[in-house]
Design a protein around this motif. Structure first.
Motif, short mmCIF file in Angstrom:
data_model
loop_
_atom_site.label_atom_id
_atom_site.label_comp_id
_atom_site.label_asym_id
_atom_site.label_seq_id
_atom_site.Cartn_x
_atom_site.Cartn_y
_atom_site.Cartn_z
N PHE A 117 -16.52 -78.85 -85.00
CA PHE A 117 -15.88 -78.57 -83.71
C PHE A 117 -16.77 -77.77 -82.75
CE2 PHE A 117 -12.38 -79.46 -86.58
CZ PHE A 117 -11.60 -80.31 -85.83
N ARG A 118 -17.91 -77.29 -83.23
CA ARG A 118 -18.90 -76.61 -82.38
C ARG A 118 -18.25 -75.57 -81.48
NH1 ARG A 118 -23.05 -81.64 -80.98
NH2 ARG A 118 -23.30 -82.30 -83.16
N SER A 119 -18.43 -75.69 -80.17
CA SER A 119 -17.95 -74.65 -79.26
C SER A 119 -16.42 -74.57 -79.19
CB SER A 119 -18.51 -74.88 -77.85
OG SER A 119 -18.08 -76.14 -77.34
N ASN A 120 -15.75 -75.59 -79.67
CA ASN A 120 -14.28 -75.54 -79.68
C ASN A 120 -13.74 -74.67 -80.81
OD1 ASN A 120 -14.84 -78.44 -78.39
ND2 ASN A 120 -12.80 -77.80 -77.75
N TYR A 121 -14.59 -74.31 -81.77
CA TYR A 121 -14.12 -73.48 -82.88
C TYR A 121 -14.53 -72.03 -82.67
CZ TYR A 121 -13.16 -71.80 -87.59
OH TYR A 121 -12.67 -71.09 -88.67
N ASP A 122 -13.54 -71.15 -82.60
CA ASP A 122 -13.77 -69.71 -82.45
C ASP A 122 -13.89 -69.12 -83.85
OD1 ASP A 122 -13.49 -66.94 -82.16
OD2 ASP A 122 -12.38 -67.17 -80.29
N VAL A 123 -15.12 -68.77 -84.24
CA VAL A 123 -15.38 -68.30 -85.60
C VAL A 123 -14.67 -66.98 -85.88
CG1 VAL A 123 -17.18 -67.61 -87.23
CG2 VAL A 123 -17.61 -69.47 -85.60
N SER A 124 -14.72 -66.05 -84.93
CA SER A 124 -14.14 -64.72 -85.16
C SER A 124 -12.62 -64.76 -85.22
CB SER A 124 -14.59 -63.75 -84.06
OG SER A 124 -14.20 -64.23 -82.79
N LYS A 155 -9.83 -70.11 -84.68
CA LYS A 155 -8.97 -70.95 -83.84
C LYS A 155 -9.77 -72.12 -83.28
CE LYS A 155 -5.97 -67.18 -82.22
NZ LYS A 155 -5.51 -66.42 -81.02
N ILE A 156 -9.09 -73.22 -83.09
CA ILE A 156 -9.69 -74.37 -82.41
C ILE A 156 -9.11 -74.43 -81.00
CG2 ILE A 156 -9.84 -76.90 -82.35
CD1 ILE A 156 -9.84 -76.90 -85.39
N ASP A 198 -9.21 -78.73 -75.07
CA ASP A 198 -10.01 -78.94 -73.86
C ASP A 198 -9.17 -79.08 -72.60
OD1 ASP A 198 -12.69 -78.99 -74.96
OD2 ASP A 198 -12.07 -80.83 -75.98
N ILE A 199 -7.89 -78.78 -72.70
CA ILE A 199 -7.02 -78.83 -71.53
C ILE A 199 -6.09 -77.62 -71.60
CG2 ILE A 199 -5.30 -80.31 -72.68
CD1 ILE A 199 -4.88 -81.70 -69.98
N GLY A 200 -5.96 -76.90 -70.50
CA GLY A 200 -5.16 -75.69 -70.50
C GLY A 200 -5.84 -74.59 -71.29
N ASP A 201 -5.04 -73.63 -71.78
CA ASP A 201 -5.60 -72.52 -72.55
C ASP A 201 -5.03 -72.47 -73.96
OD1 ASP A 201 -3.03 -71.84 -71.94
OD2 ASP A 201 -3.51 -69.95 -70.92
N ARG A 202 -4.58 -73.63 -74.47
CA ARG A 202 -4.00 -73.69 -75.81
C ARG A 202 -5.06 -73.55 -76.88
NH1 ARG A 202 0.55 -76.56 -76.73
NH2 ARG A 202 0.31 -75.73 -78.85
N GLU A 203 -4.69 -72.85 -77.97
CA GLU A 203 -5.52 -72.70 -79.15
C GLU A 203 -4.68 -72.93 -80.39
OE1 GLU A 203 -8.74 -69.32 -77.73
OE2 GLU A 203 -6.80 -68.68 -78.54
N LEU A 204 -5.30 -73.51 -81.42
CA LEU A 204 -4.60 -73.76 -82.68
C LEU A 204 -5.18 -72.87 -83.76
CD1 LEU A 204 -4.45 -77.68 -82.65
CD2 LEU A 204 -2.66 -76.09 -81.97
N PRO A 205 -4.44 -71.85 -84.22
CA PRO A 205 -4.93 -70.99 -85.30
C PRO A 205 -5.16 -71.81 -86.57
CG PRO A 205 -2.97 -70.05 -84.25
CD PRO A 205 -3.10 -71.46 -83.74
N VAL A 206 -6.25 -71.50 -87.27
CA VAL A 206 -6.60 -72.21 -88.50
C VAL A 206 -6.44 -71.25 -89.69
CG1 VAL A 206 -8.37 -73.44 -89.78
CG2 VAL A 206 -8.25 -73.68 -87.29
#
Length: 335
Positions: free
Chosen positions: A54-61, A64-65, A68-76
Motif C-alpha cells: 500500500f506504500r504511501s496509503n499505509y500509515d506505519v505508525s 491505518k490504510i 484516496d477520497i475524503g479523509d477516511r482511514e481504515l484501522p488495521v
C-alpha cells in the motif's frame, strides 16, 4: 489502483494474494476496519507486506490504510491466526471464484442421476428462451415413442420470467421455482424437498407439439403470485451460501426428474453475470448451452463467461463441456 472505498481495498488484497499468502492466513476487510490474520511467528512480516503493498496509503505508525477520497482511514488490526479465520472455500458464485485459481471445488459433487441442462446468455434478446423451447421440441420429436420422454422445464429467470408470463393463464394453484428455493433454503432433507415439490408439480404442465402429437412436459414457473417475485426470500445465491447446500439445487432438480419419471431438466437462466444463474453455471455436473447473437457485445460477453467456466475445469473424456448456440446470423457473415 485508487482506493475510494473499503471494497477497493478488499479487492486489492484478493488480487495480490500471491504476495501475502506466505505470511497471512486470511484478511477480513470491513467498511470500518481491517483484520489481518498472521500465520504463526509472521506478525513482523505482515507489517513489511502491508508497507510494500500500500506504500504511501499505509500509515506505519498508526496502522491505518488511507483512502484516496475524503479523509477516511481504515484501522488495521494484526492478529495471530488461531485456525478460525475464514478460508478460501469455493462456492458456485461469481463473486467467490473471481479471485480463485479454479471455479470448481477439489472434490466434485456427487453425480446427478438425471441430466440438468441450463440455457444462458450474456445479454437478453438473443433467443435464449426460444432456443430452449426449440431444444425441447427437438427432444420431444426424437423421444416421442420412448419412455420416459417428458422433461422438467424450469423458468429460473427471476428478473424477467418470460415463459412464466406466457403460461400465466394456466398457473392457478401451481408450484413455483421460488417455492422450491424456499424449501431448499429451509430444509436439509432432500427427500422431503423433492416429495413436497412433486406433490404439487403433477398439475403444472407446458405443451410441446411434435410432428404427430402433443406432449405435456412438467413446467416449473418462476412464481405463483406477484408478491412472491418482488418480496424475495430465498435465491440461488442464498442457498449457495448455506453450509452443505452449495450444489444442492442441481441435485434437487435431478431428483425431481427421477421421482416424476422425467428424462431431464431444462433450465432457462437469468442473462448476464448474475448470481441468480451462477449456482448452475458453476456446477461442473450441469450441461451448459450459451446462446449468443453475432453482435460484438454478445460475443465478447460469451467469451467473458467462458473464462469463468473454463478456469480450473478438468478436461476429461467424460467432462460436461459448455456449448454455444449462435443465433441471428446475418446472410453477409461468411462461414
Amino acid at each position: 489502483m485508487k482506493f475510494y472505498t473499503w471494497k477497493d481495498v478488499e479487492r486489492y488484497f484478493l488480487l495480490h494474494r500471491a504476495s501475502w499468502e506466505s505470511a497471512i492466513a486470511a484478511v477480513d476487510v470491513y467498511p470500518t476496519d481491517i483484520t489481518v490474520y498472521a500465520k504463526p511467528d509472521a506478525c513482523d512480516q505482515v507489517e513489511e507486506i502491508l508497507r510494500a503493498m500500500f506504500r504511501s496509503n499505509y500509515d506505519v505508525s498508526e496502522h491505518k490504510i488511507k483512502l484516496d477520497i475524503g479523509d477516511r482511514e481504515l484501522p488495521v488490526e494484526i492478529q495471530e491466526d488461531d485456525g478460525g479465520s475464514k478460508g478460501g472455500k469455493i462456492l458456485p458464485l461469481f463473486s467467490n471464484v473471481l479471485y480463485q485459481s479454479s471455479s470448481y471445488p477439489e472434490q466434485t459433487p456427487v453425480n446427478l442421476s438425471h441430466p440438468v441442462i441450463a440455457f444462458h446468455s450474456y445479454k437478453g434478446g438473443v433467443g435464449r428462451t426460444l432456443s430452449l423451447l426449440a431444444f425441447a421440441k427437438a427432444w420431444s420429436d426424437v423421444m416421442e415413442n420412448r419412455s420416459p420422454n417428458r422433461l422438467l422445464i424450469v423458468d429460473a429467470d427471476i428478473e424477467a420470467p418470460g415463459m412464466t408470463w406466457l403460461q400465466q393463464d394456466t398457473m392457478k394453484d401451481t408450484f413455483s421455482y421460488l417455492d422450491l428455493l424456499t424449501l431448499i433454503q429451509d430444509n436439509r432433507d432432500i427427500d422431503e424437498i423433492v416429495n413436497l415439490a412433486c406433490s404439487k408439480l403433477k398439475r403444472s404442465t407446458i405443451t410441446i407439439e411434435t410432428t404427430s402429437r402433443k406432449i405435456e412436459h412438467i413446467f416449473l414457473p418462476t412464481y405463483r403470485y406477484e408478491e412472491q417475485l418482488v418480496d424475495l426470500y430465498a435465491t440461488p445465491e442464498s442457498i449457495a451460501n448455506s453450509k452443505g447446500k452449495e450444489y444442492m439445487l442441481a441435485e434437487v432438480l435431478s431428483r425431481i426428474c427421477v421421482q416424476m419419471g422425467l428424462c431431464a431438466a431444462l433450465v432457462d437462466l437469468r442473462a448476464g453475470i448474475s448470481e441468480y444463474s451462477s449456482t448452475l453455471l458453476l456446477d461442473p455436473r450441469v450441461k451448459k448451452y450459451f446462446v449468443s447473437s453475432t453482435s460484438t457485445q454478445s460475443i465478447k460477453g460469451t467469451q467473458f463467461l467462458l473464462r469463468y467456466l473454463l478456469k480450473g475445469l478438468n478436461i476429461t473424456a467424460d467432462a460436461v463441456l459448455p456449448e454455444i448456440f449462435l443465433n441471428m446470423i446475418p446472410d453477409t457473415l461468411s462461414r
